[in-house]
Motif scaffolding. Structure first.
Motif, PDB file in Angstrom:
ATOM      1  N   ILE A 220      36.364  43.739  52.266  1.00 13.69           N
ATOM      2  CA  ILE A 220      35.111  43.906  52.992  1.00 13.69           C
ATOM      3  C   ILE A 220      35.516  44.209  54.434  1.00 13.69           C
ATOM      4  CG2 ILE A 220      33.010  42.807  53.837  1.00 13.69           C
ATOM      5  CD1 ILE A 220      32.980  41.129  51.293  1.00 13.69           C
ATOM      6  N   HIS A 221      35.247  45.425  54.860  1.00 10.67           N
ATOM      7  CA  HIS A 221      35.690  45.901  56.175  1.00 10.67           C
ATOM      8  C   HIS A 221      34.555  45.789  57.185  1.00 10.67           C
ATOM      9  CE1 HIS A 221      37.512  48.067  59.354  1.00 10.67           C
ATOM     10  NE2 HIS A 221      36.924  49.224  59.120  1.00 10.67           N
ATOM     11  N   GLY A 245      46.930  50.597  45.522  1.00 10.60           N
ATOM     12  CA  GLY A 245      46.144  49.629  44.767  1.00 10.60           C
ATOM     13  C   GLY A 245      45.064  48.944  45.585  1.00 10.60           C
ATOM     14  N   CYS A 246      44.880  49.384  46.819  1.00 11.90           N
ATOM     15  CA  CYS A 246      43.894  48.755  47.711  1.00 11.90           C
ATOM     16  C   CYS A 246      42.641  49.613  47.826  1.00 11.90           C
ATOM     17  CB  CYS A 246      44.490  48.545  49.103  1.00 11.90           C
ATOM     18  SG  CYS A 246      45.948  47.485  49.150  1.00 11.90           S
ATOM     19  N   GLU A 247      41.525  48.971  48.112  1.00 11.77           N
ATOM     20  CA  GLU A 247      40.282  49.705  48.319  1.00 11.77           C
ATOM     21  C   GLU A 247      39.335  48.915  49.211  1.00 11.77           C
ATOM     22  OE1 GLU A 247      37.520  49.951  45.027  1.00 11.77           O
ATOM     23  OE2 GLU A 247      38.692  48.443  43.919  1.00 11.77           O
ATOM     24  N   ILE A 248      38.456  49.631  49.875  1.00 15.93           N
ATOM     25  CA  ILE A 248      37.383  49.008  50.650  1.00 15.93           C
ATOM     26  C   ILE A 248      36.158  48.964  49.748  1.00 15.93           C
ATOM     27  CG2 ILE A 248      35.844  49.263  52.634  1.00 15.93           C
ATOM     28  CD1 ILE A 248      38.195  50.552  54.139  1.00 15.93           C
ATOM     29  N   VAL A 249      35.707  47.753  49.430  1.00 20.07           N
ATOM     30  CA  VAL A 249      34.585  47.608  48.501  1.00 20.07           C
ATOM     31  C   VAL A 249      33.240  47.557  49.218  1.00 20.07           C
ATOM     32  CG1 VAL A 249      36.014  46.482  46.759  1.00 20.07           C
ATOM     33  CG2 VAL A 249      34.816  45.078  48.461  1.00 20.07           C
ATOM     34  N   ASP A 250      33.265  47.284  50.516  1.00 21.26           N
ATOM     35  CA  ASP A 250      32.020  47.275  51.291  1.00 21.26           C
ATOM     36  C   ASP A 250      32.379  47.385  52.765  1.00 21.26           C
ATOM     37  OD1 ASP A 250      29.334  47.203  51.886  1.00 21.26           O
ATOM     38  OD2 ASP A 250      28.941  45.303  50.854  1.00 21.26           O
ATOM     39  N   ALA A 272      27.190  40.969  52.451  1.00 17.39           N
ATOM     40  CA  ALA A 272      28.305  41.685  51.821  1.00 17.39           C
ATOM     41  C   ALA A 272      29.164  40.738  50.994  1.00 17.39           C
ATOM     42  CB  ALA A 272      29.142  42.378  52.888  1.00 17.39           C
ATOM     43  N   LEU A 273      29.389  39.536  51.477  1.00 19.73           N
ATOM     44  CA  LEU A 273      30.158  38.547  50.717  1.00 19.73           C
ATOM     45  C   LEU A 273      29.458  38.200  49.407  1.00 19.73           C
ATOM     46  CD1 LEU A 273      31.165  36.184  53.668  1.00 19.73           C
ATOM     47  CD2 LEU A 273      32.766  37.530  52.286  1.00 19.73           C
ATOM     48  N   ALA A 274      28.143  38.038  49.459  1.00 21.29           N
ATOM     49  CA  ALA A 274      27.382  37.688  48.261  1.00 21.29           C
ATOM     50  C   ALA A 274      27.348  38.834  47.251  1.00 21.29           C
ATOM     51  CB  ALA A 274      25.962  37.290  48.654  1.00 21.29           C
ATOM     52  N   LYS A 275      27.338  40.069  47.749  1.00 14.92           N
ATOM     53  CA  LYS A 275      27.245  41.249  46.890  1.00 14.92           C
ATOM     54  C   LYS A 275      28.566  41.618  46.235  1.00 14.92           C
ATOM     55  CE  LYS A 275      25.592  44.882  48.681  1.00 14.92           C
ATOM     56  NZ  LYS A 275      25.363  45.929  49.732  1.00 14.92           N
ATOM     57  N   ASN A 276      29.671  41.089  46.733  1.00 19.32           N
ATOM     58  CA  ASN A 276      30.979  41.550  46.282  1.00 19.32           C
ATOM     59  C   ASN A 276      31.863  40.383  45.836  1.00 19.32           C
ATOM     60  OD1 ASN A 276      31.077  44.614  47.127  1.00 19.32           O
ATOM     61  ND2 ASN A 276      30.150  43.519  48.855  1.00 19.32           N
ATOM     62  N   THR A 278      34.118  40.234  43.703  1.00 15.74           N
ATOM     63  CA  THR A 278      35.509  40.571  43.398  1.00 15.74           C
ATOM     64  C   THR A 278      36.335  40.806  44.669  1.00 15.74           C
ATOM     65  OG1 THR A 278      35.056  42.959  43.258  1.00 15.74           O
ATOM     66  CG2 THR A 278      34.808  41.652  41.236  1.00 15.74           C
ATOM     67  N   ALA A 279      35.686  40.808  45.830  1.00 15.07           N
ATOM     68  CA  ALA A 279      36.417  41.022  47.087  1.00 15.07           C
ATOM     69  C   ALA A 279      37.416  39.898  47.293  1.00 15.07           C
ATOM     70  CB  ALA A 279      35.440  41.092  48.260  1.00 15.07           C
ATOM     71  N   ASN A 280      38.629  40.257  47.699  1.00 15.05           N
ATOM     72  CA  ASN A 280      39.658  39.238  47.915  1.00 15.05           C
ATOM     73  C   ASN A 280      40.278  39.300  49.314  1.00 15.05           C
ATOM     74  OD1 ASN A 280      41.239  41.514  47.777  1.00 15.05           O
ATOM     75  ND2 ASN A 280      42.498  40.836  46.063  1.00 15.05           N
ATOM     76  N   ALA A 281      39.670  40.102  50.203  1.00 18.10           N
ATOM     77  CA  ALA A 281      40.227  40.223  51.548  1.00 18.10           C
ATOM     78  C   ALA A 281      39.153  40.701  52.515  1.00 18.10           C
ATOM     79  CB  ALA A 281      41.396  41.201  51.565  1.00 18.10           C
ATOM     80  N   THR A 282      39.284  40.299  53.771  1.00 15.31           N
ATOM     81  CA  THR A 282      38.392  40.812  54.801  1.00 15.31           C
ATOM     82  C   THR A 282      39.119  40.868  56.128  1.00 15.31           C
ATOM     83  OG1 THR A 282      36.164  40.648  55.764  1.00 15.31           O
ATOM     84  CG2 THR A 282      37.400  38.594  55.523  1.00 15.31           C
TER      85      THR A 282
END
Length: 396
Positions: A220-221, A245-250, A272-276, A278-282
């Motif tokens: 989450i950026h 293997g990395c991506e920005i999910v939101d 954004a935290l609630a919507k994602n 699977t996010a493992n980094a910010t």
């Protein structure tokens, strides 16, 4: 919420502090300020790789390099005025005081004009106060050219040397413009220009998240949209793109007005935290996002086991790392060194010589690397830059 502002009035650390002027708050002043709310528990790290080994050793060295070993003798008797972004906050007052200490060692006349956080046009007023004294040079700290273009034009017409520190020249800003910084501040060997300097914050943030997740960061950026903020954000996005293997999910876009407790940014970040799940980094790039705005607390409240990194080296971020509430500060830089570095470069200009990289740059701080020994301390480089400058200026 997107903001199209093209005006930047101070360095990024200082900028976020200004948001709290009405609340008499600084983003990174003391260890007692808002250390992540009531997030007293340390976060589990069992589900992610340990941020150690060769990858962390590289990031811990970051962009710092050595102090120059050759240079002209101090321009004794010359007059330099330091235009401070705001003496009421440490992010502005500490570099100013360090520069004054350096000037005393060099025998250069030194004065500070307080921009007062640009309240009521304080930056322009401070520059004109300095110009009225007939200085040989002025150093702007934490403010960019476009916000004080007219008084800088007056300085140019008066033949006064102008150097910007942690701020963009008009020619560096979106759309370009005439350069009004007659002296170019240079930072480290690997990040010499002001653009390089701010880009390094984003680069280190992305490299850390990629390494700490084993190359599987789902981020989450938090993307700032003002000019200097965008430099950092664009560098982060570009560098993260090198991790397959990395991506920005939101992405949570924001400008300086969105900061503050219960402000627009923290509300969007919580969403954004609630919507994602699977996010493992910010990436929380500014010190204020860590604590004042509530970013670290929001991560804890979400229940997600995330690698959380960012910040630029203030005591609050250092203590959050020490307490296990933040994985790493990824844009840490020594603000006292900034003052000495600026004085060495302006001395070169006063002697008619070109400026050179001074060694000051950003590094990563985690629990095992670069963390100050004492709680409540800003990041301080392990390089003995002060002794190096004293040796240089004494001609030894």
């Amino acid at each position: 919420m997107k903001h199209n502002s093209t005006r930047v009035t101070m360095t990024l650390r200082a900028a976020v502090a200004l948001l709290a002027v009405g609340l008499v708050t600084s983003c990174a002043s003391t260890a007692d300020d808002n250390k992540g709310g009531d997030a007293s528990e340390t976060r589990s790290s069992a589900s992610r790789p340990t941020a150690a080994g060769a990858f962390m050793e590289e990031l811990a060295k970051g962009y710092e390099s050595g102090v120059p070993t050759k240079g002209p003798a101090p321009a004794k008797g010359k007059s330099v005025w330091w235009i401070s972004c705001g003496e009421s906050i440490p992010d502005c007052s500490v570099p100013a005081a360090a520069a004054g200490e350096a000037a005393k060692t060099m025998g250069i006349k030194f004065n500070i004009a307080d921009g007062k956080l640009n309240v009521g046009g304080g930056n322009a007023a401070a520059i004109r106060t300095a110009l009225a004294a007939g200085p040989d040079a002025i150093i702007l700290h934490g403010m960019s050219c476009s916000t004080v273009q007219q008084p800088l034009t007056e300085a140019r017409d008066a033949g006064v040397l102008v150097m910007g520190v942690e701020g963009l020249d008009c020619s560096d800003e979106p759309g370009g413009g005439q350069s009004l910084f007659s002296v170019k501040m240079k930072y480290s060997d690997s990040a010499p220009t002001v653009i390089d300097y701010f880009r390094s914050w984003g680069v280190l943030g992305a490299k850390y998240l990629a390494g700490a997740t084993g190359g599987k960061a789902k981020v989450i950026h938090n993307a700032g949209v003002e000019p200097l903020q965008k430099v950092v954000s664009d560098a982060f996005i570009q560098e993260l793109g090198n991790c397959k293997g990395c991506e920005i999910v939101d992405t949570v876009e924001h400008g300086s007005p969105d900061y503050g407790p219960n402000g627009a940014w923290i509300q969007q970040f919580r969403t954004a935290l609630a919507k994602n799940p699977t996010a493992n980094a910010t990436y929380l790039w500014a010190d204020a996002l860590l604590s004042f705005s509530g970013g670290v607390q929001a991560v804890k409240d979400s229940g997600l086991d995330m690698v959380t990194a960012g910040g630029v080296g203030g005591a609050v971020g250092m203590d959050l790392v020490r307490e296990g509430k933040l994985d790493a500060v990824t844009g840490a830089h020594d603000v006292k060194w900034i003052g000495y570095a600026a004085m060495d470069n302006i001395n070169r200009a006063l002697n008619g010589e070109d400026t050179v990289p001074q060694g000051v740059g950003s590094v990563v701080v985690d629990a095992q690397h670069n963390l100050p020994e004492k709680a409540g301390s800003d990041y301080a480089s392990a390089i003995d830059w002060k002794s190096a400058y004293e040796k240089l200026w004494s001609g030894q």
